[in-house]
Each structure stands twice: as C-alpha cells, then as structure tokens.
Design a protein around this motif. Sequence first.
Motif, short mmCIF file in Angstrom:
data_model
loop_
_atom_site.label_atom_id
_atom_site.label_comp_id
_atom_site.label_asym_id
_atom_site.label_seq_id
_atom_site.Cartn_x
_atom_site.Cartn_y
_atom_site.Cartn_z
N LYS A 199 88.63 20.83 -6.10
CA LYS A 199 89.42 21.96 -5.62
C LYS A 199 89.00 23.28 -6.29
O LYS A 199 89.39 24.35 -5.86
CB LYS A 199 90.91 21.71 -5.82
CG LYS A 199 91.35 21.55 -7.27
CD LYS A 199 92.87 21.46 -7.34
CE LYS A 199 93.44 21.13 -8.72
NZ LYS A 199 92.71 21.49 -9.91
N LEU A 200 88.18 23.16 -7.31
CA LEU A 200 87.71 24.38 -7.99
C LEU A 200 86.78 25.23 -7.14
O LEU A 200 86.52 26.37 -7.48
CB LEU A 200 86.98 24.01 -9.29
CG LEU A 200 87.84 23.69 -10.50
CD1 LEU A 200 86.93 23.50 -11.71
CD2 LEU A 200 88.83 24.81 -10.76
N VAL A 209 85.66 16.10 -18.01
CA VAL A 209 85.63 17.10 -19.08
C VAL A 209 85.03 18.39 -18.55
O VAL A 209 85.57 19.48 -18.73
CB VAL A 209 84.82 16.57 -20.30
CG1 VAL A 209 84.66 17.67 -21.33
CG2 VAL A 209 85.50 15.36 -20.90
N LEU A 210 83.96 18.22 -17.83
CA LEU A 210 83.25 19.37 -17.28
C LEU A 210 84.15 20.18 -16.35
O LEU A 210 84.21 21.40 -16.42
CB LEU A 210 82.01 18.89 -16.52
CG LEU A 210 81.00 19.95 -16.12
CD1 LEU A 210 80.34 20.55 -17.36
CD2 LEU A 210 79.94 19.36 -15.21
N MET A 211 84.90 19.47 -15.50
CA MET A 211 85.75 20.18 -14.55
C MET A 211 86.85 20.94 -15.27
O MET A 211 87.16 22.07 -14.92
CB MET A 211 86.37 19.21 -13.52
CG MET A 211 85.37 18.51 -12.62
SD MET A 211 83.99 19.53 -12.06
CE MET A 211 84.85 20.63 -10.96
N LEU A 244 88.59 26.59 -17.21
CA LEU A 244 88.74 27.55 -18.32
C LEU A 244 87.63 28.60 -18.30
O LEU A 244 87.88 29.78 -18.52
CB LEU A 244 88.69 26.81 -19.65
CG LEU A 244 90.00 26.17 -20.11
CD1 LEU A 244 89.75 25.34 -21.37
CD2 LEU A 244 91.05 27.25 -20.38
N ALA A 245 86.43 28.13 -18.05
CA ALA A 245 85.28 29.02 -18.06
C ALA A 245 85.44 30.13 -17.01
O ALA A 245 85.12 31.29 -17.26
CB ALA A 245 84.00 28.23 -17.81
N SER A 281 79.99 26.91 -24.39
CA SER A 281 80.08 27.14 -25.84
C SER A 281 79.42 26.01 -26.65
O SER A 281 78.84 26.26 -27.69
CB SER A 281 81.54 27.30 -26.25
OG SER A 281 82.29 26.19 -25.77
N ARG A 282 79.51 24.78 -26.18
CA ARG A 282 78.90 23.68 -26.94
C ARG A 282 77.55 23.23 -26.41
O ARG A 282 76.65 22.89 -27.19
CB ARG A 282 79.85 22.48 -26.96
CG ARG A 282 80.83 22.53 -28.14
CD ARG A 282 81.72 21.31 -28.13
NE ARG A 282 82.44 21.18 -26.87
CZ ARG A 282 82.57 20.05 -26.18
NH1 ARG A 282 82.02 18.95 -26.63
NH2 ARG A 282 83.25 20.03 -25.06
N PHE A 283 77.40 23.20 -25.10
CA PHE A 283 76.16 22.66 -24.53
C PHE A 283 75.10 23.72 -24.26
O PHE A 283 74.00 23.42 -23.86
CB PHE A 283 76.45 21.92 -23.22
CG PHE A 283 77.39 20.75 -23.41
CD1 PHE A 283 76.98 19.64 -24.14
CD2 PHE A 283 78.66 20.79 -22.89
CE1 PHE A 283 77.84 18.58 -24.33
CE2 PHE A 283 79.53 19.72 -23.09
CZ PHE A 283 79.12 18.61 -23.81
N GLY A 284 75.49 24.99 -24.44
CA GLY A 284 74.54 26.05 -24.13
C GLY A 284 74.51 26.32 -22.64
O GLY A 284 75.46 26.00 -21.93
N PRO A 285 73.43 26.92 -22.16
CA PRO A 285 73.36 27.27 -20.74
C PRO A 285 73.29 26.04 -19.84
O PRO A 285 72.54 25.11 -20.11
CB PRO A 285 72.07 28.08 -20.62
CG PRO A 285 71.29 27.81 -21.84
CD PRO A 285 72.22 27.32 -22.90
#
Length: 277
Positions: free
Chosen positions: A84-85, A25-27, A32-33, A66-70
């Motif tokens: 690969k990011l 999910v994070l990746m 997107l981020a 947006s959901r977890f904050g910093p």
Amino acid sequence: KRNLDKVMLYDDLEPGSTNILDRMVLMGEMELALERGDIQWHLQPKVDLAASRPTGFEALARWRHSRFGPIAPDAFITAIEGSKLIWPFTLATIDAALGHLQRLGPTHPHLSISVNVSARVLQQPGLVEHVIQKLDSAGIDPRRLVLELTETALISNPSQARKVLDELATRGIDLSIDDFGAGFTSFGYLRDFMVREIKIDKSYILNLTERSFDQSLVTCLAVFCEARGLRLVAEGVETPECLARLLELGCRYGQGYGIGRPMTIDAALTWIVEQEA
Ligand code: C2E
Ligand code: CA
Ligand code: CA
Ligand code: CA
C-alpha cells in the motif's frame, strides 16, 4: 564534486542488492524514510541529440539508508509496488518532481521533468485530481510534466488505464512509453493511448553500433515516430559512437551515462550551465 561521487555510488549498485534485507523490515523503514525525506529523486538529463541541448530530466528515486547505505530503486520499487506504500510513494515522487521544476523554472522554463508511474497507481482514485491540483498550486505548466509508463501498466487494466491517461493527456501532461520493446510490446498501445513519446529500451541501444538488428529497429521506430509526431528517445546512450549512430538512424533524443548520469538537483543546475557554455 562530492554529490557526483555519491551519484556514482548509487549507479554502481546492482539491482537486487537488498535481497538479504527482510521485506517487512524494509517496508516499515520505507514508510519512515518517506516521512523523513530519506528518499530523494535524482535527475538524469534527456537531450536533443541534433541540437545538442537538454530538453528535460528524468526523476529517479534514490534511497539513502542509514544502516545499509544507498539502495538502488530496482531493489525497493518492486517491494513498494506490491504494497500500500505505492500511493504515498507516488505522491512523494510527484511532489519532488514539482519541487525540481520550480527550481529549474526561473532560469529554464522550457525544461521538463519525467516521472515513472507504477501500473497499480492508475487504479488509485484521485490520481488525476492530485496531479492537477498540485500543478495548479505550484503554478507549473502541465506541459512540463511527463509521465513514463511501462507496458505492464497498460496491460494490467487497459480500460481503467485508458480513462485515467486520457484525462491526464487532455490536461496537457505528456505520456511516454518506457522500456519500449522490453516486454510485451504491442503497437496497439500507441494507437489506443494518447502517447507523446516512446523510449526505446536500453537493451537495444547499449550495443547499437555492433548490432544490425538494433539499428534496423531504431530506423523503423524513427520513421514511425516522425510520421506520428512522436518523440523517440533512446535510453542507455553510453558512448559518442552510439550517439552519432542514433542521429544517423534518425533518432532525435537520447538519455544515458554518456550524456549525463543521474545527479542531484544542485548538480543538474550546474550541469545545464556547463552545457550552455
Ligand atoms: P528506468 O525508468 O528504465 O530508468 C532508467 C534506468 O537506467 C535508471 O536506473 C538509470 O540510472 C539507468 N541508466 C541511465 N542511463 C544509463 C546508461 O547509459 N547505461 C545503463 N546501463 N543504464 C543507464 P535506476 O535509477 O537504477 O532505476 C531503475 C528503475 O527503477 C527505473 O528504470 C524505473 O523503472 C524504476 N524507478 C526509478 N525511480 C522510480 C520512481 O520514482 N518511481 C517508480 N515507479 N519507479 C522508479
Ligand atoms: Ca542504477
Ligand atoms: Ca523511466
Ligand atoms: Ca526505461
């Protein structure tokens, strides 16, 4: 004021605070981020302790989720490095640094920006070309860009690393060894690579005034750097006592919360003016 409060929030985060997040999910969100610009690079001052004036800034990634904050960089950079990011992330880092240099440029053309480069990126074809072409089109002197590498970057593929780093150094980009003394430190890197700067790991600096071992190490590195024409930077300078001791021991440059926290570019521009006042 508001911006600085946010900075404090980021720096109060413990590394690894996103362990609960699902990696996949994070990746996905990271991709997107990057596209949306939710990742920003804050700037932490690096100063000449003797002259007490800034020489530049280190760009440090901050992800405002947006959901977890910093989310602190330690938490997501390890994940990115294994994916690969890492390439688009590195390009975004360099672009951000050049953008910041342009904002500093008109009033502070002597200040540099240091960016952290992950080991894996040195194997990516096109790294040197990308950096040079970006500097060119932004009209920025390569001397104002510093690349910070940890020792693992140099261990994982020394001959490939050497080729890339020689090329960058030849173009006038300064190389800095980050977290010196934290890992598998070998003086071989200093002999084999065109390094311009050593950053002593903060684990040797945080308790400097109490530890005679750490003081001896700083003294020895200061002598070495002086003889070799390298800049010696202490990381993790939190107190005036530590700063004073560093100067006594011959360490000329420093970075740390006691000098300035990582801050937005706007806050950094204000900070510089305050220092000059
Ligand atoms: P680093 O390169 O060693 O960066 C210094 C870290 O020490 C930063 O943490 C900074 O906020 C923190 N620090 C600065 N002064 C002090 C101090 O006086 N005391 C203490 N205790 N800590 C201090 P941050 O921003 O959380 O970054 C952690 C690491 O994440 C960085 O360590 C770097 O390895 C990595 N990182 C950050 N941004 C990027 C990036 O854009 N690209 C890559 N590849 N790695 C990055
Ligand atoms: Ca932090
Ligand atoms: Ca660094
Ligand atoms: Ca470091």
